[in-house]
Write a protein that holds these residues in place. Structure first.
Motif, PDB file in Angstrom:
ATOM      1  N   THR A 242      51.541  36.960  43.089  1.00  0.00           N
ATOM      2  CA  THR A 242      51.345  35.638  44.519  1.00  0.00           C
ATOM      3  C   THR A 242      50.713  37.112  45.619  1.00  0.00           C
ATOM      4  O   THR A 242      49.944  36.396  46.314  1.00  0.00           O
ATOM      5  N   ASN A 259      52.744  26.487  34.700  1.00  0.00           N
ATOM      6  CA  ASN A 259      52.359  26.105  35.993  1.00  0.00           C
ATOM      7  C   ASN A 259      53.137  26.683  37.320  1.00  0.00           C
ATOM      8  O   ASN A 259      53.346  25.800  37.690  1.00  0.00           O
ATOM      9  N   ALA A 261      51.809  26.494  40.049  1.00  0.00           N
ATOM     10  CA  ALA A 261      51.770  25.372  40.994  1.00  0.00           C
ATOM     11  C   ALA A 261      52.320  24.991  41.475  1.00  0.00           C
ATOM     12  O   ALA A 261      52.157  23.889  42.412  1.00  0.00           O
ATOM     13  N   ILE A 267      55.547  26.740  47.737  1.00  0.00           N
ATOM     14  CA  ILE A 267      53.944  26.482  46.022  1.00  0.00           C
ATOM     15  C   ILE A 267      52.766  26.210  47.344  1.00  0.00           C
ATOM     16  O   ILE A 267      51.751  26.771  46.961  1.00  0.00           O
ATOM     17  N   ASN A 268      52.811  25.798  48.710  1.00  0.00           N
ATOM     18  CA  ASN A 268      51.435  25.950  49.027  1.00  0.00           C
ATOM     19  C   ASN A 268      50.907  27.027  49.238  1.00  0.00           C
ATOM     20  O   ASN A 268      49.705  27.765  49.105  1.00  0.00           O
ATOM     21  N   THR A 270      51.604  29.901  47.264  1.00  0.00           N
ATOM     22  CA  THR A 270      50.755  30.103  45.681  1.00  0.00           C
ATOM     23  C   THR A 270      49.848  29.447  45.524  1.00  0.00           C
ATOM     24  O   THR A 270      49.091  30.593  44.889  1.00  0.00           O
ATOM     25  N   VAL A 271      49.799  28.267  46.042  1.00  0.00           N
ATOM     26  CA  VAL A 271      47.902  27.440  45.739  1.00  0.00           C
ATOM     27  C   VAL A 271      47.163  28.409  46.188  1.00  0.00           C
ATOM     28  O   VAL A 271      46.421  28.995  45.647  1.00  0.00           O
ATOM     29  N   LEU A 274      45.863  31.503  44.486  1.00  0.00           N
ATOM     30  CA  LEU A 274      45.592  31.370  43.699  1.00  0.00           C
ATOM     31  C   LEU A 274      44.017  30.685  43.647  1.00  0.00           C
ATOM     32  O   LEU A 274      43.002  30.971  43.325  1.00  0.00           O
ATOM     33  N   LYS A 275      43.996  30.056  44.565  1.00  0.00           N
ATOM     34  CA  LYS A 275      41.907  29.994  45.366  1.00  0.00           C
ATOM     35  C   LYS A 275      41.508  30.902  45.605  1.00  0.00           C
ATOM     36  O   LYS A 275      40.574  30.949  45.291  1.00  0.00           O
ATOM     37  N   ASP A 289      48.769  21.418  37.210  1.00  0.00           N
ATOM     38  CA  ASP A 289      48.193  21.561  38.498  1.00  0.00           C
ATOM     39  C   ASP A 289      47.397  23.061  39.343  1.00  0.00           C
ATOM     40  O   ASP A 289      46.148  22.929  39.771  1.00  0.00           O
ATOM     41  N   THR A 290      47.919  23.711  38.223  1.00  0.00           N
ATOM     42  CA  THR A 290      47.511  25.336  38.182  1.00  0.00           C
ATOM     43  C   THR A 290      46.371  24.808  37.360  1.00  0.00           C
ATOM     44  O   THR A 290      45.224  26.176  37.675  1.00  0.00           O
ATOM     45  N   LEU A 293      42.851  24.354  40.071  1.00  0.00           N
ATOM     46  CA  LEU A 293      42.980  25.302  40.577  1.00  0.00           C
ATOM     47  C   LEU A 293      41.358  26.220  39.547  1.00  0.00           C
ATOM     48  O   LEU A 293      40.989  27.157  39.908  1.00  0.00           O
TER      49      LEU A 293
END
Lengths: 546, 346
Positions: A242, A259, A261, A267-268, A270-271, A274-275, A289-290, A293
């Protein structure tokens, strides 16, 4: 796992599930077994009915407490002190196993010096457990003939999780409670095939069978078997990935059936990571959720739609069989990997999953004796090195892989983020009986889900009274990382000043709040302790600080 | 060891063995409804009655321990007549709706009625009539079909340790129910369904999905926690009818709520059925050819431009070992990085 592996030379459950019922003392610490491992919970209850004594050490009044003889309610994150105090008593009462210590361990003399200051009275101040209960627990465990220790994430998901595991190992070593039937140290693994995934080398520093990537001889062995050259550099762990995504070192990721995300801490964060990737491919059975993305999503087959093996928490390799056809054009993960590999110029050709397993058996001695034919009816527990070997129900009968197991003195380190004036509550996360992980498999509309459909958090009624919150009322919980809105469930399971949130619900994801502080050795995040505050939501929707 | 003779067969068994278990060891089957090998003997259904030399009345085999020199007869005209009468009495208070019962073909009571050829009932008369009004979403409780064998009560107490149900009232009004006849509010492990010898307890999700006929059994492993329970999927027409577990498995035939009822996701309409490619922020369906081609191209380009360690992979504790092996082999041998991990730490 890293902790146990460092002490014993192998990190897995030392005993098997059927042996539980013959324990005469069960010490369950940091494991809500009846909810997270219900069938192992049944064996524990069976043992209790057969007159075993059950010691439960858990900050929450979990269901198992009902069946216990002694409940130690330690403050979250103080397990090291509790365990040290128990060992202090054992040492003082001279209940140690001298022969075992002399013949099979090293480093005891320095270790015993370190224990000196951890008196039960000192521990009572830090852990909140009455000194007399600590003494009782020590006597029960040390005097038992066949005691078993059981733990899960309540021990490992701390910034000092490895230290906790060392302490458990030390306790078993000093009393010689290892290497016998129904006697040992048992980390219960949380997912159906987490043992298998680890065994198969889905860890950044080890090939299949816990063979290190940085040892040239081992690398050569795999290079020869796979007919390629391999990297000698340790990889990075999931939690480190991450951060590397965020600082741009990782550009592309391939995620199969995970998953992060929803399951990662914070997780904010992590997201966001990933973005930032240039390219993300996710292979799953649902648009998680993953997967949302991802740049490409590949539809995979679920467990009932494919052949193979799962290895359970007691190292038992068992057959998974195809019962259904996958929906639409979804394919088995194995087929997707093989087709992708072919496109990248490295054809992997296997006619069946059995051939894959045979390849593993040729590279890892501990499963060399396991074939699909042998596990047709019942699974086999590794180590099982030859075709005649009956499998190994319990480990370390003749000794440890690393010859002598080492005592390692660790000191108590408080959790990274403790409650303060601004964030006065201590949050722990965990599982709920009717749900599983990120809720991908037990879904909205499912009958099972309707039993516990709504996200909730457990709040002590004393705190509820002080905050003016009633049961079922929606409140805002925030940490330094984010906030969620969630309904309160008044419960005496949690103590004053502490809250518990099951992490399955995406609409109120507990992992928005959790801390990413990692254990320095195992890289496990501290999901069991972080500081939060609770605010009532007023009619205008604006929280009123209280 | 104790020497006993059962139906003329001489055998020696352990002390504390019941006559029923001793007979089983000689391959002699005695009919029972309330006996379960993993629960305490109950002696409620009175079908396992046997004659023992020296005792002038039949005794229940499940609650009688063997003693030295015991001579047992498990079947005689008198015993069979008594069993038949007992069955008739049980059936006199049991709905005659086997044709629509979920349990048909797998029902102990139905089997016994068949073997004893009970067509008409001398004792037909008043029946218990209960309104079905249980609000739980998982376990269907039809108490008119209950024969009060007490297996569900015992399994809930002795195995599950929950004691969510017990027998309330007395005599003809006896009834298995949760406290104060409230809705069932328990762990929903389904152990009670597993031991029920009639159609009194069934899974609500199984309703009208298919009975024993046309069912294909596939033995596999539960996909939830790390216990590794052995489950059997009952399949009909590419759909799971129900999940069961055999008794000779590591989990002794017991499962939890997730293992028993958590299979709905397989047939969820939201399952992914086609590869998806994101185009201008939105997913569109594509062919495997296009999707895999794109993945291969992108991974290759990233590897060439930024080196193999700029790519990372997450494998899955949910997938099989073989798939995990192939995944890490792909990352290591094809991408040439050791950046591979899974969620063991979460």
């Amino acid at each position: 796992m890293a902790g146990l592996a460092a002490v014993f030379g192998s990190g897995a459950m030392t005993n098997s599930i059927p042996e539980i019922e013959n324990n005469d003392v069960l010490f369950v610490i940091g494991s809500n077994t009846t909810e997270t491992h219900p069938i192992i919970g049944l064996r524990m209850k069976k043992a209790v009915r057969k007159e075993a004594k059950l010691i439960v050490a858990d900050p929450r009044k979990i269901d198992l407490v009902r069946h216990s003889h002694l409940w130690l309610r330690q403050k979250p994150g103080t397990d090291v002190v509790l365990l040290h105090a128990i060992m202090h008593v054992i040492l003082e009462q001279n209940l140690i196993d001298r022969v075992f210590i002399l013949s099979r361990t090293e480093g005891f003399e320095t270790f015993r010096e370190g224990l000196r200051k951890y008196t039960p009275e000192y521990a009572e101040k830090i852990t909140g457990v009455p000194a007399r209960d600590i003494i009782r627990a020590a006597m029960l465990y040390a005097r038992a003939k066949r005691p078993g220790i059981y733990y899960t994430m309540g021990i490992t998901q701390h910034s000092h999780g490895t230290d906790n595991v060392y302490s458990i190992a030390n306790l078993a070593l000093m009393t010689g409670n290892l290497g016998m039937e129904s006697t040992g140290v048992n980390p219960l693994r949380g997912q159906n095939n987490v043992q298998g995934a680890t065994d198969m080398g889905c860890i950044p520093d080890q090939y299949p069978g816990y063979q290190r990537v940085d040892l040239p001889a081992i690398r050569e062995k795999f290079e020869k078997a796979w007919e390629v050259t391999l990297s000698d550099k340790d990889g990075i762990t999931a939690t480190e990935m991450t951060d590397r995504c965020l600082d741009g070192k990782i550009k592309a990721m391939y995620i199969m059936g995970e998953n992060p995300a929803l399951s990662d801490p914070d997780i904010n964060h992590t997201v966001k990571a990933l973005k930032k990737l240039d390219f993300l491919v996710v292979q799953d059975i649902f648009l998680t959720d993953t997967a949302e993305l991802a740049d490409v999503v590949l539809p995979a087959a679920a467990f009932a739609e494919k052949d193979g093996t799962f290895t359970n928490t007691e190292r038992r390799v068992q057959r998974v069989r195809k019962a259904l056809d996958p929906p639409g054009e979804a394919k088995e993960d194995s087929r997707i990997i093989m087709e992708l590999s072919e496109r990248l110029g490295y054809p992997m050709r296997y006619n069946s999953m059995e051939e894959v397993f045979q390849e593993v058996a040729g590279l890892w001695q501990a499963v060399a004796g396991i074939t699909y034919g042998r596990i047709e009816k019942q699974g086999l527990q590794w180590p099982c090195p030859t075709l005649e070997h009956p499998g190994t129900p319990y480990l370390f009968k003749g000794g440890f892989p690393r010859h002598k197991a080492a005592f390692s003195m660790v000191e108590y380190k408080p959790s990274r983020e403790l409650p303060d004036r601004q964030y006065p509550f201590m949050l722990s996360t965990g599982r709920h009986l009717f749900h599983y992980h990120t809720g991908t498999m037990i879904r909205a509309g499912d009958a099972l889900n309707s039993v516990a459909a709504e996200a909730y958090f457990e709040l002590n009624s004393y705190d509820a009274g002080k905050l003016g919150v009633t049961g079922g009322q929606k409140v805002k919980i925030s940490s330094r990382r984010g906030s969620i809105k969630i309904k309160a469930k008044l419960s005496e399971r949690v103590e004053k000043g502490r809250v518990f949130i099951p992490f399955h619900y995406r609409e109120a994801a507990a992992n928005i709040l959790t801390n990413t502080a990692l254990d320095p050795v195992s890289k496990i995040p501290e999901l069991k302790v972080c500081a939060v505050k609770i605010e009532k939501i007023t009619k205008r929707g604006r929280p009123r600080i209280k | 060891m104790i020497n006993v003779t059962i139906d003329g067969i001489k055998t020696s068994v352990h002390r504390d063995t019941s006559v029923l278990d001793a007979a089983k060891q000689c391959d002699i089957t005695i009919p029972t409804l309330c006996h379960h090998p993993k629960l305490t003997p109950y002696g409620g259904c009175r079908l396992c009655i046997v004659e023992i030399k020296g005792i002038n009345r039949p005794v229940t085999a499940c609650t009688t321990p063997v003693s030295e020199g015991m001579e047992v007869t498990t079947s005689s005209p008198v015993l069979e007549k008594l069993r038949r009468t007992t069955l008739e009495l049980i059936l006199s208070d049991h709905p005659n709706d086997c044709m629509v019962c979920e349990k048909a073909g797998d029902c102990t009571l139905q089997e016994l009625a068949y073997f004893y050829g009970i067509k008409e009932n001398r004792f037909a008369g008043e029946r218990r009539v209960y309104e079905k009004r249980d609000g739980n979403p998982l376990i269907e409780r039809d108490m008119e079909k209950c024969i009060l064998c007490n297996k569900c009560v015992r399994v809930c107490d002795e195995v599950q340790g929950v004691s969510a149900i017990d027998i309330a009232y007395r005599g003809f009004r006896s009834k298995v129910c949760p406290p104060y006849e409230r809705d069932l509010d328990c762990e929903f492990c389904g152990q009670c369904i597993r031991v029920c010898p009639t159609g009194a307890l069934t899974g609500r999700m199984w309703s009208l999905k298919g009975r024993q006929k046309d069912i294909r059994e596939v033995d596999t492993i539960c996909p939830y926690c790390g216990c590794g329970c052995n489950i059997t999927l009952d399949i009909r027409k590419n759909e799971i009818v129900r999940v069961t577990s055999k008794e000779d498995t590591i989990n002794e035939g017991w499962l939890c709520s997730k293992g028993t009822f958590g299979y709905k996701f397989l047939n969820d309409p939201a399952r992914l059925t086609k590869p998806l490619i994101k185009y201008k922020g939105k997913f569109r369906e594509s062919t495997w050819e296009e999707a895999l081609g794109l993945v291969a191209k992108k991974l290759l380009k990233t590897k060439e431009k930024h080196g193999p360690d700029s790519i990372a992979g997450l494998a899955s504790a949910r997938c099989t070992s073989e798939e995990n092996y192939l995944f890490q082999k792909f990352m290591r041998a094809v991408i040439k990085t050791n950046n591979v991990d899974h969620c063991a730490r979460l």
